[in-house]
Design an enzyme around this catalytic site. Sequence first.
Site, PDB file in Angstrom:
ATOM      1  N   ARG A  36       0.846  -1.211   0.000  1.00 39.15           N
ATOM      2  CA  ARG A  36       0.000   0.000   0.000  1.00 39.15           C
ATOM      3  C   ARG A  36       0.875   1.252   0.000  1.00 39.15           C
ATOM      4  O   ARG A  36       0.618   2.210  -0.723  1.00 39.15           O
ATOM      5  CB  ARG A  36      -0.930  -0.015   1.215  1.00 39.15           C
ATOM      6  CG  ARG A  36      -1.514   1.319   1.611  1.00 39.15           C
ATOM      7  CD  ARG A  36      -2.520   1.873   0.640  1.00 39.15           C
ATOM      8  NE  ARG A  36      -3.723   1.099   0.673  1.00 39.15           N
ATOM      9  CZ  ARG A  36      -4.649   1.093  -0.281  1.00 39.15           C
ATOM     10  NH1 ARG A  36      -4.489   1.848  -1.339  1.00 39.15           N
ATOM     11  NH2 ARG A  36      -5.712   0.358  -0.191  1.00 39.15           N
TER      12      ARG A  36
ATOM     13  N   ILE B 113      -0.965   6.695   8.506  1.00 39.42           N
ATOM     14  CA  ILE B 113      -1.923   5.649   8.852  1.00 39.42           C
ATOM     15  C   ILE B 113      -1.680   4.440   7.940  1.00 39.42           C
ATOM     16  O   ILE B 113      -2.409   4.213   6.974  1.00 39.42           O
ATOM     17  CB  ILE B 113      -3.370   6.175   8.735  1.00 39.42           C
ATOM     18  CG1 ILE B 113      -3.550   7.434   9.577  1.00 39.42           C
ATOM     19  CG2 ILE B 113      -4.359   5.099   9.171  1.00 39.42           C
ATOM     20  CD1 ILE B 113      -4.913   8.082   9.483  1.00 39.42           C
ATOM     21  N   PRO B 114      -0.628   3.676   8.234  1.00 40.51           N
ATOM     22  CA  PRO B 114      -0.359   2.489   7.413  1.00 40.51           C
ATOM     23  C   PRO B 114      -1.490   1.468   7.502  1.00 40.51           C
ATOM     24  O   PRO B 114      -2.027   1.216   8.586  1.00 40.51           O
ATOM     25  CB  PRO B 114       0.925   1.908   8.029  1.00 40.51           C
ATOM     26  CG  PRO B 114       1.520   3.003   8.833  1.00 40.51           C
ATOM     27  CD  PRO B 114       0.367   3.860   9.274  1.00 40.51           C
ATOM     28  N   HIS B 115      -1.844   0.909   6.354  1.00 42.25           N
ATOM     29  CA  HIS B 115      -2.886  -0.117   6.298  1.00 42.25           C
ATOM     30  C   HIS B 115      -2.672  -0.940   5.035  1.00 42.25           C
ATOM     31  O   HIS B 115      -1.896  -0.551   4.166  1.00 42.25           O
ATOM     32  CB  HIS B 115      -4.282   0.520   6.311  1.00 42.25           C
ATOM     33  CG  HIS B 115      -4.496   1.516   5.221  1.00 42.25           C
ATOM     34  ND1 HIS B 115      -3.949   2.785   5.247  1.00 42.25           N
ATOM     35  CD2 HIS B 115      -5.181   1.432   4.061  1.00 42.25           C
ATOM     36  CE1 HIS B 115      -4.307   3.444   4.148  1.00 42.25           C
ATOM     37  NE2 HIS B 115      -5.048   2.642   3.410  1.00 42.25           N
ATOM     38  N   GLY B 116      -3.337  -2.052   4.959  1.00 41.77           N
ATOM     39  CA  GLY B 116      -3.157  -2.959   3.833  1.00 41.77           C
ATOM     40  C   GLY B 116      -3.878  -2.505   2.580  1.00 41.77           C
ATOM     41  O   GLY B 116      -4.712  -1.598   2.606  1.00 41.77           O
TER      42      GLY B 116
END
Length: 145
Positions: free
Chosen positions: A48, A62-65
Amino acid sequence: MTKEVLTDKTIKLNESFQTKEEAIRYVGALLRDNGYVNDEYIGKMLEREELTSTFMGNFVAIPHGTEDAKKAVKETGISVVTVPEGVDFGGGNTVKLLIGIAGKGGEHLEVLSQIAIVCSEEENIDTILEAENEQEIINLFNEVN
Protein backbone atom coordinates in the site's frame (compact mmCIF):
# COMPACT_ATOMS: atom_id res chain seq x y z
CA MET A 1 -16.63 -6.34 17.29
CA THR A 2 -15.58 -9.15 19.58
CA LYS A 3 -12.17 -7.82 20.48
CA GLU A 4 -11.02 -4.44 21.80
CA VAL A 5 -9.91 -2.40 18.79
CA LEU A 6 -7.16 -0.58 20.72
CA THR A 7 -5.41 -1.96 23.80
CA ASP A 8 -2.33 -1.13 25.82
CA LYS A 9 -0.62 -4.02 24.01
CA THR A 10 -1.05 -2.32 20.62
CA ILE A 11 0.36 1.02 21.77
CA LYS A 12 4.08 1.71 21.93
CA LEU A 13 5.52 5.01 23.08
CA ASN A 14 8.82 6.69 22.20
CA GLU A 15 10.03 4.30 19.52
CA SER A 16 12.75 5.06 16.98
CA PHE A 17 13.08 3.90 13.36
CA GLN A 18 15.65 4.43 10.61
CA THR A 19 13.24 3.95 7.69
CA LYS A 20 9.53 4.09 6.95
CA GLU A 21 9.66 0.40 5.99
CA GLU A 22 10.99 -0.47 9.44
CA ALA A 23 8.26 1.68 11.03
CA ILE A 24 5.47 0.08 8.97
CA ARG A 25 6.75 -3.44 9.71
CA TYR A 26 6.73 -2.61 13.43
CA VAL A 27 3.18 -1.20 13.36
CA GLY A 28 2.02 -4.25 11.41
CA ALA A 29 3.79 -6.65 13.77
CA LEU A 30 1.86 -5.13 16.70
CA LEU A 31 -1.38 -5.96 14.90
CA ARG A 32 -0.14 -9.45 14.02
CA ASP A 33 1.29 -10.28 17.44
CA ASN A 34 -1.97 -9.32 19.11
CA GLY A 35 -4.17 -11.46 16.88
CA TYR A 36 -5.71 -8.84 14.57
CA VAL A 37 -4.02 -9.90 11.31
CA ASN A 38 -1.88 -12.69 9.91
CA ASP A 39 1.68 -12.21 8.68
CA GLU A 40 0.59 -11.58 5.08
CA TYR A 41 -1.03 -8.29 6.13
CA ILE A 42 2.34 -6.67 6.90
CA GLY A 43 3.45 -7.23 3.30
CA LYS A 44 0.19 -5.71 2.09
CA MET A 45 0.85 -2.65 4.29
CA LEU A 46 4.22 -2.18 2.58
CA GLU A 47 2.58 -2.72 -0.81
CA ARG A 48 0.00 0.00 0.00
CA GLU A 49 2.80 2.40 0.91
CA GLU A 50 4.44 1.81 -2.49
CA LEU A 51 1.15 2.61 -4.26
CA THR A 52 0.46 5.79 -2.31
CA SER A 53 1.91 7.27 0.84
CA THR A 54 -0.11 6.83 4.01
CA PHE A 55 1.28 10.15 5.31
CA MET A 56 -1.72 12.32 6.26
CA GLY A 57 -0.05 15.56 7.37
CA ASN A 58 0.48 16.89 10.91
CA PHE A 59 3.24 14.28 11.48
CA VAL A 60 0.68 11.44 11.11
CA ALA A 61 0.77 8.32 8.92
CA ILE A 62 -1.92 5.65 8.85
CA PRO A 63 -0.36 2.49 7.41
CA HIS A 64 -2.89 -0.12 6.30
CA GLY A 65 -3.16 -2.96 3.83
CA THR A 66 -4.22 -2.92 0.21
CA GLU A 67 -7.80 -3.70 -0.78
CA ASP A 68 -6.95 -7.36 -1.34
CA ALA A 69 -5.47 -7.63 2.18
CA LYS A 70 -8.91 -8.05 3.77
CA LYS A 71 -8.57 -11.85 3.86
CA ALA A 72 -5.49 -11.39 6.10
CA VAL A 73 -7.55 -9.52 8.75
CA LYS A 74 -8.83 -11.65 11.63
CA GLU A 75 -10.29 -8.85 13.79
CA THR A 76 -10.58 -5.06 13.52
CA GLY A 77 -7.67 -3.44 15.31
CA ILE A 78 -5.52 -0.34 15.65
CA SER A 79 -1.89 0.00 16.65
CA VAL A 80 -0.51 3.36 17.77
CA VAL A 81 3.22 4.10 17.83
CA THR A 82 4.83 7.40 18.78
CA VAL A 83 8.19 8.34 17.26
CA PRO A 84 9.34 11.57 18.96
CA GLU A 85 12.43 11.95 16.74
CA GLY A 86 10.30 11.26 13.67
CA VAL A 87 10.85 8.96 10.72
CA ASP A 88 11.21 10.14 7.12
CA PHE A 89 8.26 9.09 4.94
CA GLY A 90 9.75 10.67 1.82
CA GLY A 91 8.99 13.94 0.11
CA GLY A 92 10.15 15.88 3.16
CA ASN A 93 7.37 14.33 5.27
CA THR A 94 8.30 13.44 8.83
CA VAL A 95 6.06 11.09 10.81
CA LYS A 96 5.93 11.13 14.60
CA LEU A 97 2.64 9.28 15.01
CA LEU A 98 1.90 5.98 13.27
CA ILE A 99 -1.58 4.52 13.45
CA GLY A 100 -1.77 1.08 11.90
CA ILE A 101 -5.25 -0.13 11.04
CA ALA A 102 -6.82 -3.40 10.07
CA GLY A 103 -10.55 -3.50 9.45
CA LYS A 104 -12.72 -6.60 9.26
CA GLY A 105 -15.50 -6.25 6.71
CA GLY A 106 -16.87 -2.70 6.66
CA GLU A 107 -15.55 -1.84 10.11
CA HIS A 108 -12.48 -0.09 8.69
CA LEU A 109 -14.65 2.90 7.73
CA GLU A 110 -15.80 3.31 11.33
CA VAL A 111 -12.20 3.03 12.54
CA LEU A 112 -10.96 5.55 9.97
CA SER A 113 -13.72 7.94 10.97
CA GLN A 114 -12.70 7.71 14.62
CA ILE A 115 -9.02 8.25 13.75
CA ALA A 116 -9.92 11.22 11.53
CA ILE A 117 -11.85 12.84 14.38
CA VAL A 118 -8.96 12.37 16.81
CA CYS A 119 -6.29 13.52 14.34
CA SER A 120 -8.23 16.51 13.02
CA GLU A 121 -7.29 18.42 16.18
CA GLU A 122 -3.58 19.25 16.42
CA GLU A 123 -3.89 19.33 20.21
CA ASN A 124 -4.97 15.66 20.16
CA ILE A 125 -1.86 14.74 18.19
CA ASP A 126 0.25 16.63 20.73
CA THR A 127 -1.56 14.81 23.55
CA ILE A 128 -0.74 11.45 21.97
CA LEU A 129 2.90 12.39 21.34
CA GLU A 130 3.28 13.62 24.92
CA ALA A 131 1.42 10.69 26.51
CA GLU A 132 3.23 9.15 29.45
CA ASN A 133 1.30 5.88 29.29
CA GLU A 134 -0.90 3.85 26.98
CA GLN A 135 -4.09 4.54 28.94
CA GLU A 136 -3.93 8.27 28.08
CA ILE A 137 -4.13 7.36 24.39
CA ILE A 138 -6.93 4.84 24.93
CA ASN A 139 -8.88 7.48 26.86
CA LEU A 140 -8.47 10.01 24.04
CA PHE A 141 -9.80 7.56 21.43
CA ASN A 142 -12.69 6.56 23.72
CA GLU A 143 -13.71 10.21 24.14
CA VAL A 144 -14.56 10.51 20.44
CA ASN A 145 -16.75 7.42 20.41
